[in-house]
Design a protein around this motif. Structure first.
Motif, PDB file in Angstrom:
ATOM      1  N   THR A  51      31.842 -17.078  54.157  1.00  0.00           N
ATOM      2  CA  THR A  51      31.393 -16.254  55.124  1.00  0.00           C
ATOM      3  C   THR A  51      32.041 -16.312  56.629  1.00  0.00           C
ATOM      4  N   MET A  52      32.528 -17.558  57.010  1.00  0.00           N
ATOM      5  CA  MET A  52      33.084 -17.698  58.269  1.00  0.00           C
ATOM      6  C   MET A  52      34.642 -17.405  58.022  1.00  0.00           C
ATOM      7  N   MET A  53      35.184 -17.583  56.772  1.00  0.00           N
ATOM      8  CA  MET A  53      36.452 -17.208  56.662  1.00  0.00           C
ATOM      9  C   MET A  53      36.787 -15.709  56.669  1.00  0.00           C
ATOM     10  N   ASN A  54      35.659 -15.020  56.227  1.00  0.00           N
ATOM     11  CA  ASN A  54      35.844 -13.716  56.120  1.00  0.00           C
ATOM     12  C   ASN A  54      35.723 -13.025  57.546  1.00  0.00           C
ATOM     13  N   ILE A  55      34.967 -13.524  58.385  1.00  0.00           N
ATOM     14  CA  ILE A  55      34.986 -13.296  59.475  1.00  0.00           C
ATOM     15  C   ILE A  55      35.997 -13.418  60.388  1.00  0.00           C
ATOM     16  N   ILE A  56      36.612 -14.854  60.501  1.00  0.00           N
ATOM     17  CA  ILE A  56      37.836 -15.184  61.312  1.00  0.00           C
ATOM     18  C   ILE A  56      38.899 -14.216  60.705  1.00  0.00           C
ATOM     19  N   GLY A  57      39.200 -13.919  59.362  1.00  0.00           N
ATOM     20  CA  GLY A  57      40.054 -13.110  58.941  1.00  0.00           C
ATOM     21  C   GLY A  57      40.099 -11.600  59.103  1.00  0.00           C
ATOM     22  N   CYS A  58      38.708 -11.084  59.688  1.00  0.00           N
ATOM     23  CA  CYS A  58      38.656  -9.768  59.691  1.00  0.00           C
ATOM     24  C   CYS A  58      38.240  -8.928  58.708  1.00  0.00           C
ATOM     25  N   LEU A  59      37.758  -9.767  57.567  1.00  0.00           N
ATOM     26  CA  LEU A  59      37.434  -9.054  56.490  1.00  0.00           C
ATOM     27  C   LEU A  59      35.767  -8.603  56.436  1.00  0.00           C
ATOM     28  N   ASP A  60      34.973  -9.041  57.224  1.00  0.00           N
ATOM     29  CA  ASP A  60      33.785  -8.715  57.407  1.00  0.00           C
ATOM     30  C   ASP A  60      33.482  -8.939  58.981  1.00  0.00           C
ATOM     31  N   ILE A  61      32.195  -8.598  59.369  1.00  0.00           N
ATOM     32  CA  ILE A  61      31.946  -8.460  60.841  1.00  0.00           C
ATOM     33  C   ILE A  61      30.454  -9.440  61.120  1.00  0.00           C
ATOM     34  N   ALA A  62      30.389 -10.017  62.025  1.00  0.00           N
ATOM     35  CA  ALA A  62      29.382 -10.739  62.176  1.00  0.00           C
ATOM     36  C   ALA A  62      28.018  -9.820  62.679  1.00  0.00           C
ATOM     37  N   ASP A  63      26.896 -10.296  62.442  1.00  0.00           N
ATOM     38  CA  ASP A  63      25.654  -9.420  62.640  1.00  0.00           C
ATOM     39  C   ASP A  63      25.230  -9.714  64.136  1.00  0.00           C
ATOM     40  N   GLU A  64      25.232 -10.825  64.670  1.00  0.00           N
ATOM     41  CA  GLU A  64      25.060 -11.258  66.049  1.00  0.00           C
ATOM     42  C   GLU A  64      26.229 -12.189  66.680  1.00  0.00           C
ATOM     43  N   GLY A  65      26.381 -12.273  67.960  1.00  0.00           N
ATOM     44  CA  GLY A  65      27.349 -13.274  68.554  1.00  0.00           C
ATOM     45  C   GLY A  65      28.728 -12.411  68.684  1.00  0.00           C
ATOM     46  N   HIS A  66      29.839 -13.003  69.282  1.00  0.00           N
ATOM     47  CA  HIS A  66      30.920 -12.675  69.604  1.00  0.00           C
ATOM     48  C   HIS A  66      32.170 -13.125  69.025  1.00  0.00           C
ATOM     49  N   TYR A  67      33.092 -12.747  68.434  1.00  0.00           N
ATOM     50  CA  TYR A  67      34.356 -13.341  67.781  1.00  0.00           C
ATOM     51  C   TYR A  67      35.524 -12.602  68.760  1.00  0.00           C
ATOM     52  N   TYR A  68      36.302 -13.678  69.284  1.00  0.00           N
ATOM     53  CA  TYR A  68      37.343 -13.170  70.019  1.00  0.00           C
ATOM     54  C   TYR A  68      38.672 -13.826  69.332  1.00  0.00           C
ATOM     55  N   LEU A  69      39.633 -12.715  69.079  1.00  0.00           N
ATOM     56  CA  LEU A  69      40.702 -13.261  68.287  1.00  0.00           C
ATOM     57  C   LEU A  69      41.870 -12.987  69.385  1.00  0.00           C
ATOM     58  N   ASN A  70      42.819 -13.890  69.393  1.00  0.00           N
ATOM     59  CA  ASN A  70      43.747 -13.882  70.640  1.00  0.00           C
ATOM     60  C   ASN A  70      43.117 -13.430  71.889  1.00  0.00           C
ATOM     61  N   GLY A  71      42.142 -13.728  72.339  1.00  0.00           N
ATOM     62  CA  GLY A  71      41.410 -13.475  73.630  1.00  0.00           C
ATOM     63  C   GLY A  71      40.599 -12.283  73.831  1.00  0.00           C
ATOM     64  N   GLN A  72      40.598 -11.148  72.611  1.00  0.00           N
ATOM     65  CA  GLN A  72      40.178 -10.025  72.792  1.00  0.00           C
ATOM     66  C   GLN A  72      39.009  -9.998  71.779  1.00  0.00           C
ATOM     67  N   PRO A  73      37.854  -9.233  72.424  1.00  0.00           N
ATOM     68  CA  PRO A  73      36.658  -9.437  71.342  1.00  0.00           C
ATOM     69  C   PRO A  73      36.863  -8.509  70.227  1.00  0.00           C
ATOM     70  N   ILE A  74      36.430  -8.756  69.209  1.00  0.00           N
ATOM     71  CA  ILE A  74      36.989  -8.143  67.763  1.00  0.00           C
ATOM     72  C   ILE A  74      36.472  -6.568  67.850  1.00  0.00           C
ATOM     73  N   GLU A  75      35.485  -6.296  68.561  1.00  0.00           N
ATOM     74  CA  GLU A  75      34.926  -4.910  68.544  1.00  0.00           C
ATOM     75  C   GLU A  75      35.849  -4.073  69.316  1.00  0.00           C
ATOM     76  N   SER A  76      36.671  -4.750  70.058  1.00  0.00           N
ATOM     77  CA  SER A  76      37.626  -3.792  70.998  1.00  0.00           C
ATOM     78  C   SER A  76      38.788  -3.044  70.119  1.00  0.00           C
ATOM     79  N   TYR A  77      39.109  -3.807  68.755  1.00  0.00           N
ATOM     80  CA  TYR A  77      40.037  -3.349  67.838  1.00  0.00           C
ATOM     81  C   TYR A  77      39.531  -2.295  67.094  1.00  0.00           C
ATOM     82  N   SER A  78      40.504  -1.396  66.928  1.00  0.00           N
ATOM     83  CA  SER A  78      40.332  -0.106  65.865  1.00  0.00           C
ATOM     84  C   SER A  78      40.415  -0.650  64.537  1.00  0.00           C
ATOM     85  N   GLU A  79      39.863   0.259  63.449  1.00  0.00           N
ATOM     86  CA  GLU A  79      40.113   0.063  62.044  1.00  0.00           C
ATOM     87  C   GLU A  79      41.689  -0.105  61.882  1.00  0.00           C
ATOM     88  N   ASN A  80      42.435   0.506  62.287  1.00  0.00           N
ATOM     89  CA  ASN A  80      43.824   0.554  62.216  1.00  0.00           C
ATOM     90  C   ASN A  80      44.285  -0.785  62.576  1.00  0.00           C
TER      91      ASN A  80
END
Length: 228
Positions: A51-80
């Motif tokens: 599950t952690m791998m899927n979240i880190i790899g942007c294959l799934d999203i967390a229900d709670e908390g925040h994931y920052y990839l390269n300093g940006q919150p994952i929710e700021s990225y579009s599907e594209n």
């Protein structure tokens, strides 16, 4: 100069409902991985590491908390944006190799570059470089069934190398290999790390995990850093 965070999970939870039962695959998990690190995430089956791998790899999203990839919150990225990150920035390496059976080693390595619309001459150069790097330059015309398990995993690693990702994300990369072949594959990961690549390796195998520079243990969705 301080290295930047590539991955940061703050208080991340992921909950699955199975029948009437709620399973917390990740339970307020936090971790940070910096550029250029070689980190293993180890845990038994069902611990939450996939599950952690899927979240880190942007294959799934967390229900709670925040994931920052390269300093940006994952929710700021579009599907594209996320599709582009999965295709260009993350080199996935799986236990079952995930090669296409009717394609040669060369064609398997080339496939993500075709999706990226890389020009043919440049594709060929990247493919050739990647296959030579994993010592399969002379086997490029062979299909997966004509290769050993270790050679198939080398093709999978070459496929990841060819896209020049900023992060290699490996899920049980030695899980289907005998110990000697597994050691050869780990040697490849050490070479990639020595060349400056960031590697996150998911495993249940203690002998594999201890080869990383840092070990993160996960059990019942809880994360614990291990001091070396």
């Amino acid at each position: 100069m301080e290295t930047k965070d590539i991955i940061r999970l703050d208080d991340v939870s992921k909950v699955y409902t199975i029948g009437d039962t709620e399973v917390r695959a990740l339970d307020h998990a936090s971790l940070c991985i910096k550029e250029g690190e070689f980190v293993s995430i180890i845990g038994p089956s069902g611990s939450g590491k996939s599950t952690m791998m899927n979240i880190i790899g942007c294959l799934d999203i967390a229900d709670e908390g925040h994931y920052y990839l390269n300093g940006q919150p994952i929710e700021s990225y579009s599907e594209n944006d996320l599709a582009r990150i999965r295709n260009k920035q993350i080199g996935f390496i799986f236990q079952n190799f995930n090669l296409i059976g009717n394609l040669t080693a060369e064609e398997n390595v080339e496939l993500p570059l075709i999706y990226q619309k890389v020009p043919k001459a440049q594709r060929q150069a990247l493919v050739d470089q990647a296959l030579v790097r994993v010592q399969l330059g002379k086997r490029k015309d062979h299909k997966p069934t004509e290769l050993s398990g270790g050679q198939q995993q080398r093709v999978a690693i070459a496929r990841a190398i060819a896209t020049k990702p900023s992060l290699f994300l490996a899920d049980e990369p030695t899980g289907n290999l005998d110990s000697a072949t597994g050691e050869e594959i780990m040697k490849l990961f050490h070479e990639l790390h020595d060349a400056g690549h960031t590697i996150v390796l998911i495993t249940h195998d203690e002998e594999v995990a201890v080869q990383a520079s840092r070990i993160i243990r996960i059990k019942d969705g809880h994360v614990k850093e291990v001091s070396r």
